[in-house]
Design a protein around this motif. Structure first.
Motif, PDB file in Angstrom:
ATOM      1  N   ALA A  72       0.817  -1.221   0.000  1.00  0.00           N
ATOM      2  CA  ALA A  72       0.000   0.000   0.000  1.00  0.00           C
ATOM      3  C   ALA A  72       0.851   1.273   0.000  1.00  0.00           C
ATOM      4  O   ALA A  72       0.558   2.217  -0.737  1.00  0.00           O
ATOM      5  N   LYS A  73       1.903   1.320   0.801  1.00  0.00           N
ATOM      6  CA  LYS A  73       2.743   2.520   0.869  1.00  0.00           C
ATOM      7  C   LYS A  73       3.429   2.770  -0.476  1.00  0.00           C
ATOM      8  O   LYS A  73       3.419   3.890  -0.983  1.00  0.00           O
ATOM      9  N   THR A  74       3.993   1.732  -1.058  1.00  0.00           N
ATOM     10  CA  THR A  74       4.664   1.851  -2.351  1.00  0.00           C
ATOM     11  C   THR A  74       3.659   2.194  -3.442  1.00  0.00           C
ATOM     12  O   THR A  74       3.945   3.011  -4.323  1.00  0.00           O
ATOM     13  N   ALA A  75       2.481   1.597  -3.380  1.00  0.00           N
ATOM     14  CA  ALA A  75       1.445   1.870  -4.377  1.00  0.00           C
ATOM     15  C   ALA A  75       1.095   3.358  -4.411  1.00  0.00           C
ATOM     16  O   ALA A  75       0.918   3.934  -5.482  1.00  0.00           O
ATOM     17  N   GLY A  76       1.022   3.986  -3.251  1.00  0.00           N
ATOM     18  CA  GLY A  76       0.725   5.415  -3.195  1.00  0.00           C
ATOM     19  C   GLY A  76       1.793   6.248  -3.875  1.00  0.00           C
ATOM     20  O   GLY A  76       1.497   7.177  -4.632  1.00  0.00           O
ATOM     21  N   MET A  77       3.066   5.898  -3.638  1.00  0.00           N
ATOM     22  CA  MET A  77       4.161   6.620  -4.289  1.00  0.00           C
ATOM     23  C   MET A  77       4.113   6.410  -5.799  1.00  0.00           C
ATOM     24  O   MET A  77       4.329   7.347  -6.575  1.00  0.00           O
ATOM     25  N   CYS A  78       3.804   5.184  -6.222  1.00  0.00           N
ATOM     26  CA  CYS A  78       3.742   4.888  -7.662  1.00  0.00           C
ATOM     27  C   CYS A  78       2.587   5.624  -8.333  1.00  0.00           C
ATOM     28  O   CYS A  78       2.733   6.096  -9.464  1.00  0.00           O
ATOM     29  N   ARG A  79       1.460   5.731  -7.659  1.00  0.00           N
ATOM     30  CA  ARG A  79       0.338   6.499  -8.231  1.00  0.00           C
ATOM     31  C   ARG A  79       0.733   7.965  -8.378  1.00  0.00           C
ATOM     32  O   ARG A  79       0.408   8.610  -9.372  1.00  0.00           O
ATOM     33  N   ASN A  80       1.462   8.496  -7.380  1.00  0.00           N
ATOM     34  CA  ASN A  80       1.952   9.878  -7.483  1.00  0.00           C
ATOM     35  C   ASN A  80       2.909  10.025  -8.662  1.00  0.00           C
ATOM     36  O   ASN A  80       2.831  11.005  -9.409  1.00  0.00           O
ATOM     37  N   LEU A  81       3.804   9.058  -8.837  1.00  0.00           N
ATOM     38  CA  LEU A  81       4.741   9.104  -9.962  1.00  0.00           C
ATOM     39  C   LEU A  81       3.993   9.061 -11.286  1.00  0.00           C
ATOM     40  O   LEU A  81       4.308   9.818 -12.207  1.00  0.00           O
ATOM     41  N   HIS A  82       2.997   8.204 -11.373  1.00  0.00           N
ATOM     42  CA  HIS A  82       2.210   8.070 -12.604  1.00  0.00           C
ATOM     43  C   HIS A  82       1.646   9.427 -13.047  1.00  0.00           C
ATOM     44  O   HIS A  82       1.638   9.748 -14.241  1.00  0.00           O
ATOM     45  N   GLN A  83       1.216  10.232 -12.080  1.00  0.00           N
ATOM     46  CA  GLN A  83       0.666  11.562 -12.386  1.00  0.00           C
ATOM     47  C   GLN A  83       1.741  12.551 -12.819  1.00  0.00           C
ATOM     48  O   GLN A  83       1.443  13.508 -13.526  1.00  0.00           O
ATOM     49  N   GLU A  84       2.982  12.331 -12.403  1.00  0.00           N
ATOM     50  CA  GLU A  84       4.085  13.244 -12.700  1.00  0.00           C
ATOM     51  C   GLU A  84       4.818  12.921 -13.999  1.00  0.00           C
ATOM     52  O   GLU A  84       5.586  13.744 -14.497  1.00  0.00           O
ATOM     53  N   LEU A  85       4.624  11.728 -14.537  1.00  0.00           N
ATOM     54  CA  LEU A  85       5.390  11.291 -15.705  1.00  0.00           C
ATOM     55  C   LEU A  85       5.104  12.167 -16.927  1.00  0.00           C
ATOM     56  O   LEU A  85       3.978  12.614 -17.130  1.00  0.00           O
ATOM     57  N   PRO A  86       6.126  12.393 -17.749  1.00  0.00           N
ATOM     58  CA  PRO A  86       5.958  13.274 -18.905  1.00  0.00           C
ATOM     59  C   PRO A  86       5.130  12.640 -20.025  1.00  0.00           C
ATOM     60  O   PRO A  86       5.082  11.417 -20.165  1.00  0.00           O
ATOM     61  N   GLY A  87       4.518  13.491 -20.830  1.00  0.00           N
ATOM     62  CA  GLY A  87       3.758  13.044 -21.999  1.00  0.00           C
ATOM     63  C   GLY A  87       4.658  12.606 -23.137  1.00  0.00           C
ATOM     64  O   GLY A  87       4.262  11.804 -23.978  1.00  0.00           O
ATOM     65  N   THR A  88       5.881  13.151 -23.171  1.00  0.00           N
ATOM     66  CA  THR A  88       6.875  12.706 -24.146  1.00  0.00           C
ATOM     67  C   THR A  88       8.182  12.446 -23.410  1.00  0.00           C
ATOM     68  O   THR A  88       8.488  13.105 -22.408  1.00  0.00           O
ATOM     69  N   LEU A  89       8.919  11.482 -23.909  1.00  0.00           N
ATOM     70  CA  LEU A  89      10.200  11.109 -23.322  1.00  0.00           C
ATOM     71  C   LEU A  89      11.138  10.737 -24.459  1.00  0.00           C
ATOM     72  O   LEU A  89      10.785   9.907 -25.301  1.00  0.00           O
ATOM     73  N   ASP A  90      12.295  11.376 -24.506  1.00  0.00           N
ATOM     74  CA  ASP A  90      13.269  11.131 -25.568  1.00  0.00           C
ATOM     75  C   ASP A  90      12.627  11.289 -26.950  1.00  0.00           C
ATOM     76  O   ASP A  90      12.882  10.524 -27.872  1.00  0.00           O
ATOM     77  N   GLY A  91      11.718  12.276 -27.070  1.00  0.00           N
ATOM     78  CA  GLY A  91      11.054  12.549 -28.335  1.00  0.00           C
ATOM     79  C   GLY A  91       9.935  11.583 -28.683  1.00  0.00           C
ATOM     80  O   GLY A  91       9.367  11.653 -29.772  1.00  0.00           O
ATOM     81  N   GLN A  92       9.593  10.678 -27.763  1.00  0.00           N
ATOM     82  CA  GLN A  92       8.562   9.671 -28.004  1.00  0.00           C
ATOM     83  C   GLN A  92       7.311   9.996 -27.196  1.00  0.00           C
ATOM     84  O   GLN A  92       7.389  10.363 -26.020  1.00  0.00           O
ATOM     85  N   ARG A  93       6.156   9.818 -27.823  1.00  0.00           N
ATOM     86  CA  ARG A  93       4.872  10.083 -27.174  1.00  0.00           C
ATOM     87  C   ARG A  93       4.529   8.966 -26.192  1.00  0.00           C
ATOM     88  O   ARG A  93       4.781   7.793 -26.448  1.00  0.00           O
ATOM     89  N   ARG A  94       3.938   9.348 -25.062  1.00  0.00           N
ATOM     90  CA  ARG A  94       3.519   8.369 -24.063  1.00  0.00           C
ATOM     91  C   ARG A  94       2.328   7.587 -24.586  1.00  0.00           C
ATOM     92  O   ARG A  94       1.349   8.161 -25.066  1.00  0.00           O
ATOM     93  N   ASP A  95       2.414   6.277 -24.507  1.00  0.00           N
ATOM     94  CA  ASP A  95       1.354   5.368 -24.937  1.00  0.00           C
ATOM     95  C   ASP A  95       1.407   4.169 -23.995  1.00  0.00           C
ATOM     96  O   ASP A  95       2.081   3.183 -24.282  1.00  0.00           O
ATOM     97  N   ASP A  96       0.734   4.291 -22.849  1.00  0.00           N
ATOM     98  CA  ASP A  96       0.829   3.276 -21.806  1.00  0.00           C
ATOM     99  C   ASP A  96       0.350   1.913 -22.288  1.00  0.00           C
ATOM    100  O   ASP A  96      -0.586   1.816 -23.073  1.00  0.00           O
TER     101      ASP A  96
END
Length: 162
Positions: free
Chosen positions: A39-63
């Motif tokens: 549960a504790k790690t899951a909360g941090m990961c959900r926060n990270l998910h919201q912070e992740l960029p829409g593009t990375l190394d010129g590539q579009r995010r496509d989960d």
């Protein structure tokens, strides 16, 4: 506590290392299993998910499917991020290679298929990033783009294995 040593690899050295990686066949559509963090790690990961960029190394995010707050992907073949993974066994190896990128430490593992897997170190949750061999030409650029979101969402510390 077992902490592996960081070798001082600069961006040019790692770019060269990545450029000479092996050339075996790689699957362009890797299976992406979502981690099952506590549960504790899951909360941090959900926060990270919201912070992740829409593009990375010129590539579009496509989960990847199935959609999860613990996985993200950019481009094709995809740069894959998984948050809340178990501590890699390789982290116990005092000879393991590590790099630091913009304040985030990473365990570096070259894989047999020519890709690289990086796992955060000294953070309260383990975040794993896989760079397919086709995405290694830009060296550490993807890790540079992930440093600020990781620092913001995953505090420094020692992650517990679950």
């Amino acid at each position: 506590m077992n902490i592996f040593r960081h070798r001082p690899l600069g961006l040019p050295a790692l770019t060269l290392l990545l450029a000479v990686a092996g050339c075996s066949a790689a699957d362009d559509s890797p299976a992406v299993a979502a981690p099952r963090p506590d549960a504790k790690t899951a909360g941090m990961c959900r926060n990270l998910h919201q912070e992740l960029p829409g593009t990375l190394d010129g590539q579009r995010r496509d989960d990847p499917a199935p959609r999860s707050a613990y996985t993200a992907a950019w481009g094709s073949p995809a740069i894959i991020l998984r948050c809340g993974v178990e501590r890699p066994a390789r982290m116990r190896d005092p000879e393991a290679d590590g790099v630091e990128v913009n304040g985030v430490g990473w365990l570096l593992v070259k894989r047999d298929d020519g890709s690289f897997r990086f796992t955060t170190t000294l953070r309260a949750a383990y975040v794993e990033v896989t760079l397919p061999k086709e995405r290694t030409a830009h060296g550490l650029t993807p890790l540079i783009g992930l440093a600020e979101p990781i620092k913001k969402a995953i505090p420094e510390g020692i992650a517990r294995s679950h």
